[in-house]
Design a protein around this motif. Sequence first.
Motif, PDB file in Angstrom:
ATOM      1  N   ALA A  46       0.827  -1.200   0.000  1.00  0.00           N
ATOM      2  CA  ALA A  46       0.000   0.000   0.000  1.00  0.00           C
ATOM      3  C   ALA A  46       0.868   1.260   0.000  1.00  0.00           C
ATOM      4  O   ALA A  46       1.960   1.271   0.566  1.00  0.00           O
ATOM      5  N   PRO A  47       0.375   2.353  -0.628  1.00  0.00           N
ATOM      6  CA  PRO A  47       1.172   3.578  -0.705  1.00  0.00           C
ATOM      7  C   PRO A  47       1.639   4.089   0.643  1.00  0.00           C
ATOM      8  O   PRO A  47       2.768   4.560   0.782  1.00  0.00           O
ATOM      9  N   GLU A  48       0.769   4.003   1.666  1.00  0.00           N
ATOM     10  CA  GLU A  48       1.170   4.508   2.972  1.00  0.00           C
ATOM     11  C   GLU A  48       2.314   3.693   3.576  1.00  0.00           C
ATOM     12  O   GLU A  48       3.140   4.221   4.331  1.00  0.00           O
ATOM     13  N   ARG A  49       2.387   2.410   3.237  1.00  0.00           N
ATOM     14  CA  ARG A  49       3.496   1.611   3.750  1.00  0.00           C
ATOM     15  C   ARG A  49       4.794   1.969   3.030  1.00  0.00           C
ATOM     16  O   ARG A  49       5.848   2.078   3.639  1.00  0.00           O
ATOM     17  N   VAL A  50       4.711   2.157   1.704  1.00  0.00           N
ATOM     18  CA  VAL A  50       5.887   2.594   0.954  1.00  0.00           C
ATOM     19  C   VAL A  50       6.391   3.921   1.492  1.00  0.00           C
ATOM     20  O   VAL A  50       7.605   4.159   1.589  1.00  0.00           O
ATOM     21  N   THR A  93       8.047   0.568 -10.288  1.00  0.00           N
ATOM     22  CA  THR A  93       6.955  -0.009  -9.508  1.00  0.00           C
ATOM     23  C   THR A  93       6.610   0.873  -8.316  1.00  0.00           C
ATOM     24  O   THR A  93       5.437   1.166  -8.054  1.00  0.00           O
ATOM     25  N   LEU A  94       7.621   1.310  -7.578  1.00  0.00           N
ATOM     26  CA  LEU A  94       7.382   2.174  -6.430  1.00  0.00           C
ATOM     27  C   LEU A  94       6.724   3.489  -6.857  1.00  0.00           C
ATOM     28  O   LEU A  94       5.815   3.985  -6.192  1.00  0.00           O
ATOM     29  N   HIS A  95       7.188   4.036  -7.955  1.00  0.00           N
ATOM     30  CA  HIS A  95       6.595   5.272  -8.463  1.00  0.00           C
ATOM     31  C   HIS A  95       5.133   5.059  -8.829  1.00  0.00           C
ATOM     32  O   HIS A  95       4.264   5.903  -8.531  1.00  0.00           O
ATOM     33  N   ALA A  96       4.834   3.925  -9.461  1.00  0.00           N
ATOM     34  CA  ALA A  96       3.453   3.638  -9.851  1.00  0.00           C
ATOM     35  C   ALA A  96       2.555   3.502  -8.627  1.00  0.00           C
ATOM     36  O   ALA A  96       1.425   4.015  -8.613  1.00  0.00           O
ATOM     37  N   VAL A  97       3.035   2.828  -7.595  1.00  0.00           N
ATOM     38  CA  VAL A  97       2.244   2.666  -6.371  1.00  0.00           C
ATOM     39  C   VAL A  97       1.923   4.025  -5.757  1.00  0.00           C
ATOM     40  O   VAL A  97       0.799   4.277  -5.304  1.00  0.00           O
ATOM     41  N   LEU A  98       2.898   4.914  -5.759  1.00  0.00           N
ATOM     42  CA  LEU A  98       2.722   6.202  -5.096  1.00  0.00           C
ATOM     43  C   LEU A  98       1.921   7.212  -5.912  1.00  0.00           C
ATOM     44  O   LEU A  98       1.138   7.981  -5.355  1.00  0.00           O
ATOM     45  N   TYR A  99       2.116   7.221  -7.225  1.00  0.00           N
ATOM     46  CA  TYR A  99       1.614   8.341  -8.003  1.00  0.00           C
ATOM     47  C   TYR A  99       0.703   7.993  -9.182  1.00  0.00           C
ATOM     48  O   TYR A  99       0.016   8.866  -9.689  1.00  0.00           O
ATOM     49  N   GLU A 100       0.709   6.757  -9.659  1.00  0.00           N
ATOM     50  CA  GLU A 100      -0.019   6.436 -10.876  1.00  0.00           C
ATOM     51  C   GLU A 100      -1.339   5.735 -10.573  1.00  0.00           C
ATOM     52  O   GLU A 100      -1.481   5.053  -9.556  1.00  0.00           O
ATOM     53  N   GLU A 101      -2.289   5.889 -11.490  1.00  0.00           N
ATOM     54  CA  GLU A 101      -3.549   5.167 -11.372  1.00  0.00           C
ATOM     55  C   GLU A 101      -3.323   3.698 -11.734  1.00  0.00           C
ATOM     56  O   GLU A 101      -2.466   3.374 -12.563  1.00  0.00           O
ATOM     57  N   PRO A 102      -4.066   2.790 -11.124  1.00  0.00           N
ATOM     58  CA  PRO A 102      -3.856   1.365 -11.406  1.00  0.00           C
ATOM     59  C   PRO A 102      -4.266   0.997 -12.828  1.00  0.00           C
ATOM     60  O   PRO A 102      -5.219   1.555 -13.374  1.00  0.00           O
ATOM     61  N   GLY A 104     -11.816   1.138  -6.122  1.00  0.00           N
ATOM     62  CA  GLY A 104     -11.980   1.680  -4.774  1.00  0.00           C
ATOM     63  C   GLY A 104     -10.934   1.155  -3.814  1.00  0.00           C
ATOM     64  O   GLY A 104     -10.379   1.902  -3.001  1.00  0.00           O
ATOM     65  N   LEU A 105     -10.650  -0.135  -3.885  1.00  0.00           N
ATOM     66  CA  LEU A 105      -9.638  -0.724  -3.002  1.00  0.00           C
ATOM     67  C   LEU A 105      -8.259  -0.124  -3.239  1.00  0.00           C
ATOM     68  O   LEU A 105      -7.447  -0.033  -2.310  1.00  0.00           O
ATOM     69  N   LEU A 106      -7.982   0.287  -4.467  1.00  0.00           N
ATOM     70  CA  LEU A 106      -6.655   0.785  -4.823  1.00  0.00           C
ATOM     71  C   LEU A 106      -6.555   2.307  -4.752  1.00  0.00           C
ATOM     72  O   LEU A 106      -5.621   2.895  -5.310  1.00  0.00           O
ATOM     73  N   ALA A 107      -7.485   2.945  -4.055  1.00  0.00           N
ATOM     74  CA  ALA A 107      -7.383   4.388  -3.834  1.00  0.00           C
ATOM     75  C   ALA A 107      -6.100   4.704  -3.082  1.00  0.00           C
ATOM     76  O   ALA A 107      -5.683   3.948  -2.191  1.00  0.00           O
ATOM     77  N   LYS A 108      -5.463   5.831  -3.398  1.00  0.00           N
ATOM     78  CA  LYS A 108      -4.192   6.182  -2.768  1.00  0.00           C
ATOM     79  C   LYS A 108      -4.344   6.446  -1.272  1.00  0.00           C
ATOM     80  O   LYS A 108      -3.475   6.097  -0.483  1.00  0.00           O
ATOM     81  N   GLU A 109      -5.443   7.079  -0.886  1.00  0.00           N
ATOM     82  CA  GLU A 109      -5.657   7.433   0.512  1.00  0.00           C
ATOM     83  C   GLU A 109      -6.461   6.350   1.226  1.00  0.00           C
ATOM     84  O   GLU A 109      -7.510   5.916   0.730  1.00  0.00           O
ATOM     85  N   PRO A 154     -22.015  -3.396  -6.419  1.00  0.00           N
ATOM     86  CA  PRO A 154     -22.021  -1.965  -6.119  1.00  0.00           C
ATOM     87  C   PRO A 154     -20.730  -1.301  -6.552  1.00  0.00           C
ATOM     88  O   PRO A 154     -19.767  -1.953  -6.908  1.00  0.00           O
ATOM     89  N   GLU A 155     -20.728   0.028  -6.538  1.00  0.00           N
ATOM     90  CA  GLU A 155     -19.571   0.779  -7.017  1.00  0.00           C
ATOM     91  C   GLU A 155     -18.970   1.607  -5.883  1.00  0.00           C
ATOM     92  O   GLU A 155     -19.264   2.786  -5.738  1.00  0.00           O
ATOM     93  N   PRO A 156     -18.111   1.002  -5.051  1.00  0.00           N
ATOM     94  CA  PRO A 156     -17.464   1.788  -3.960  1.00  0.00           C
ATOM     95  C   PRO A 156     -16.243   2.515  -4.473  1.00  0.00           C
ATOM     96  O   PRO A 156     -15.109   2.221  -4.100  1.00  0.00           O
ATOM     97  N   VAL A 157     -16.448   3.422  -5.423  1.00  0.00           N
ATOM     98  CA  VAL A 157     -15.323   4.136  -6.020  1.00  0.00           C
ATOM     99  C   VAL A 157     -15.170   5.475  -5.312  1.00  0.00           C
ATOM    100  O   VAL A 157     -16.125   6.222  -5.184  1.00  0.00           O
ATOM    101  N   ARG A 158     -13.997   5.762  -4.863  1.00  0.00           N
ATOM    102  CA  ARG A 158     -13.725   7.019  -4.177  1.00  0.00           C
ATOM    103  C   ARG A 158     -12.640   7.793  -4.918  1.00  0.00           C
ATOM    104  O   ARG A 158     -11.918   7.249  -5.736  1.00  0.00           O
ATOM    105  N   GLY A 159     -12.508   9.088  -4.586  1.00  0.00           N
ATOM    106  CA  GLY A 159     -11.496   9.925  -5.222  1.00  0.00           C
ATOM    107  C   GLY A 159     -10.098   9.503  -4.830  1.00  0.00           C
ATOM    108  O   GLY A 159      -9.867   8.968  -3.749  1.00  0.00           O
ATOM    109  N   HIS A 160      -9.166   9.758  -5.706  1.00  0.00           N
ATOM    110  CA  HIS A 160      -7.767   9.452  -5.444  1.00  0.00           C
ATOM    111  C   HIS A 160      -7.016  10.762  -5.226  1.00  0.00           C
ATOM    112  O   HIS A 160      -7.151  11.692  -6.006  1.00  0.00           O
TER     113      HIS A 160
END
Length: 502
Positions: free
Chosen positions: A178-182, A218-227, A242-247, A297-303
Amino acid sequence: MVASRYRLDASIGEGGMGRVWRAVDEMLDRRVAVKEMRIEGLDPEDARTRRERTLREARATARIDHPGVVRVYDVVDEGERLWIVMELVQGRSLEQLLVEDGPLPAAEVGRIGLSLAEALREVHAGGVLHRDIKPGNVLLENVGQRRVMLTDFGIAAIQDAKALTMVGMLVGSPDYMAPERVAGRPQGPPSDLWSLGATLCAALGGTSPFSRETTLATLHAVLYEEPRLPPEAGPLAPLLAGLLAKEPGDRPDVAAVTRALTPAAPQQHPEAPRPETRTLDIGLRRPEPAPDPEQVPEPVRGHRRRTTLVATGGALAAALAVTLALTLPDGDPRAGGPTPTTSRPPTVEGTSRPPTATLPAGARREAGYAWVPPKGWERVVKTASEVHYTSPDGTQELVAQSALAKDDLLATWRTSERAAHQGRDYRKLRLARTTFRGRPAVVWEYLFTLEGDRWHAELLGFDRGSRSYQIGTWYRPQAGPQARRTYERVKSTFTELGPAGG
C-alpha cells in the motif's frame, strides 16, 4: 527429528527468512508443515530481533482460528534455530497457479476475494495486520471448492504490541504494498485491503496493476499512478478501483468489500469446522458462471496524491528519499532487483511439470527457466519465477526471472532510464538492442552509487513466444574481471522452460 516429535520429510519451500519442510507429527500421527527459521551466524542484536519477530509471527497467527487462515500448532526454540509447526495445505499458491495455468475467470476471482475478505475480517478483529497480502501468500487447497487461505504472517504486527524495528530491511513486495506503507506512514486495515485489491487484479490479469519493469518504476506507480485494471475485471472493476485508492480513507471497509463480492460468488459455502486430518484429492473446481454486472455496487472514491518517501528493500537501510531512489534503476543490488514480489509460500506442496529442455549439468530448475548458479552463494526466492544469488563477500548479485511478455522491452527500459536521469550518480554505459544466442535481446549496462559505494550493473532481457526472460548482475567495480566471468558463465547456462517450468 525436531523436539523429538516432528520428523522432517522434504523441503517444500525456501525464502529469505528460512526454509519450510513437509513433516510428520509422530505424536498425533498427522502431516504438518514446519517452518525453519535460521538465526545462526548473526550478531547478537540481529539474532534477538529475528527471534522476537519469529515468535511474534507465531503468536499473531495462533490467535486466529478461522478456516481462511493457516493454523499454527506449535513453536520450538532450539537456540540457533526456531521451528514453527503449521497446518500443511495440500495445493498451490495463487502465484503458482497464475504462473502455471494463467489468469482466472472473474467468477473464480470473486470467490477467492470473498474468502480472503472474510478471513481479513477475523484477522483485523483480533488486532492483527497481515501486511504482506500477495498471490504468493494466498493458498488454494486441492479439494472440492478449493479452500482459500492466508499464510505467512511473517511481518504481521499485533496492534497493541511494541513494534520491532528491522534495521536495513523492508519486508514485502512493492507490487502489492500500500502507498502509505511505501511512504512510511501509519498503516491499518485499509492497507491490507489495498493489497487485497492488487492481488485480485493479479488473479484476473496475471500481474499486479502496478508491476513495472524496474523496482523504481513499480514504487513510483504505487505512489503516483492510477492502477492499470485488467480488462477482464468487468463488474469487479469499480470495487478494485476503490480498493486501490491512494488514501486509506477513500477505500471501502471489509464489510463493503464482502457485500460487493457476495454476488460474484453465489456458490460460496458457509464456513465449516476444520478437520485435523483429511485425505485430499488433486482435482480443481470448474469456475462458476459470470456474475450479473448490475448486482455489484460501485465503492469508487477519489484518489489524492501525496509527496512521500520511498523505501527500498534488501539489506539496506529503509526509507530512502525519492531523489536518491531515482539513482537506483533495475539493478539496485539492495533494492530487490527487477519486480520483487514474494518467496515461495511456506505451507504449500507445490506441483511442477518435468522439463522438456536439455539442461546443463548441475542446473537448478525455477518457474519458467533453469540455470546453474554459483556454489556457496546465498539464494533468495523473490517470487515463484524470480530468484537472486548473492556472493559470500557481498560484492556481486545475480538475478533471473520469467514473466508474461508485454510491451517492447527496449521502450520500457528507456522509460526507466529516463527516470534514472532524475537522480544522481547514474551513468549509462549502453542501452540497446543486441542478440542472445542469435536471437533478439536487449542489454542495459550502467553505473550507479548507493550509500557511497559504486556499483556496475548489466541486465539482459529477451522474449521467447509469450514469455519474457531477464538475467542480470550488479557488482562492485573492484570485483570486475571475476564478476564478469561469473556472470558470463551463469548466463551461458540459462535455459528457458516455459511458463510451467517444463
